[in-house]
Design an enzyme around this catalytic site. Structure first.
Site, PDB file in Angstrom:
ATOM      1  N   CYS A 138       0.812  -1.228   0.083  1.00 55.29           N
ATOM      2  CA  CYS A 138       0.099   0.050  -0.114  1.00 55.29           C
ATOM      3  C   CYS A 138       0.997   1.200  -0.007  1.00 55.29           C
ATOM      4  O   CYS A 138       1.851   1.335  -0.829  1.00 55.29           O
ATOM      5  CB  CYS A 138      -0.881   0.026   1.270  1.00 55.29           C
ATOM      6  SG  CYS A 138      -0.148  -0.263   2.802  1.00 55.29           S
TER       7      CYS A 138
HETATM    8  O1  LIG Z   1      -1.221   3.081   2.830  1.00 55.37           O
HETATM    9  S1  LIG Z   1      -1.104   2.784   4.527  1.00 55.37           S
HETATM   10  O2  LIG Z   1      -2.147   2.065   5.074  1.00 55.37           O
HETATM   11  O3  LIG Z   1       0.161   2.419   4.593  1.00 55.37           O
HETATM   12  S2  LIG Z   1      -0.953   4.753   5.002  1.00 55.37           S
END
Ligand SMILES: O=S(=O)([O-])[S-]
Length: 146
Positions: A100
């Site tokens: 992510c």
């Molecule tokens: O994308 S995140 O959840 O690491 S901020």
């Protein structure tokens, strides 16, 4: 047991999966990810929301937003391919890598995947943030060299 299918690196993984905390065998580093990408052995999934990918993503990644990870991994292989355009990872795959922005959502996604039997799945904890930094540095270095 998992080794019955004759996976090459079976020993290495069966000894560590489930018995080690996720932060040791569950993490892929930038260097490991680059290596996996260069050998073509990675099933990379970006668990951010689609609009976050507009600013870029790691080449070759598919997008399965965090909230869809569980239902996605419950789809049949045919349904998965239809929905996401790629082959559904197999439970024994160790090249199934989630990421992510900075490793928070991908860790949740990883826990979801592991609970569904993807015991060798991993996440790129540095996330897209680190990816951009490292790729920029590489680009600079290449410029200096030429
Ligand atoms: O994308 S995140 O959840 O690491 S901020």
């Amino acid at each position: 047991d998992q080794c019955d299918n004759g996976a090459d690196n079976c020993d290495k993984w069966t000894k560590t999966s489930n018995s080690q905390p996720l932060n040791t065998d569950g993490v892929v580093t930038y260097e490991q990810l680059k290596l996996m990408m260069s050998t073509g052995s990675v099933q990379l999934v970006d668990v951010r929301e689609p609009d976050e990918l507009e600013a870029g993503f790691i080449p070759g990644a598919s997008n399965i937003p965090l909230g869809e990870v569980e239902p996605a991994l419950r789809l049949s292989p045919d349904q998965f391919r239809e929905r996401y355009g790629v082959t559904k990872p197999h439970r024994e795959d160790s090249d199934f890598v989630l990421y992510c922005t900075r490793g928070i959502r991908s860790l949740t996604a990883l826990e979801t995947a592991r609970s569904l039997g993807y015991t060798r799945a991993r996440h790129y904890a540095g996330g897209f943030n680190e990816w951009l930094q490292r790729e920029d540095l590489r680009a600079e270095r290449v410029e200096h060299e030429t």
